[in-house]
Design a protein around this motif. Structure first.
Motif: not given
Length: 166
Positions: A58-78
């Motif tokens: 809730x604190x660190x991933x608040x309000x991302x503009x995009x999420x991308x799924x990859x084989x390694x995990x999930x990336x959050x763009x701010x």
């Protein structure tokens, strides 16, 4: 006159039998209390780890503009151009931060909860495939984890993430 201050063999055997029963019941009770303590401690620890996961995300991933799924995990763009990624490495969930250029990686959080797997879900709660990005609406993270106790229990938790389009 006969001296009768001693104990007979039968009295001694009866005393030993009663004492053995008391020790056996005490040991059984101690074993039960110890097993209950361990189970309760494990449950409280797991619940605490789940609360940590909710709080940090809730604190660190608040309000991302995009999420991308990859084989390694999930990336959050701010919005500021920085990004974070959440990956599972050897059963441990880790949250990394990248600078605006995406080159410098820094470990933000190493979660205590041991995660079996995680899924990124779209707003209809359908799984998102690798390489797919989400840029608006609500996304969900589903985490699968196992707790130990008298027997293994499998759990899942689903957390919503609001994606804000710039």
């Amino acid at each position: 006159m006969i001296d009768q201050r001693g104990m007979t063999l039968i009295e001694l055997l009866a005393t030993i039998a009663i004492f053995s029963m008391i020790v056996g019941v005490s040991y059984s009770l101690f074993s039960y209390v110890q097993a209950s303590w361990t189970i309760t401690e494990t449950a409280v620890s797991s619940e605490s780890d789940v609360q940590e996961l909710k709080m940090v995300l809730t604190r660190e991933v608040a309000a991302p503009v995009s999420l991308t799924k990859s084989a390694e995990g999930v990336r959050f763009e701010s919005q500021d151009g920085s990004s974070k990624s959440m990956v599972i490495q050897a059963g441990e969930l880790k949250l990394f931060k990248y600078d605006a250029g995406g080159s410098n990686q820094q470990l933000l959080h190493d979660f205590a909860l041991s995660i079996d797997r995680m899924e990124l879900l779209d707003q209809n709660k359908n799984p998102v495939h690798n390489g797919t990005g989400l840029t608006e609406g609500i996304a969900y993270f589903r985490f699968f984890y196992t707790t130990e106790g008298l027997k293994e229990k499998h759990h899942q938790i689903t957390l919503p993430i609001d994606i804000f389009s710039p």
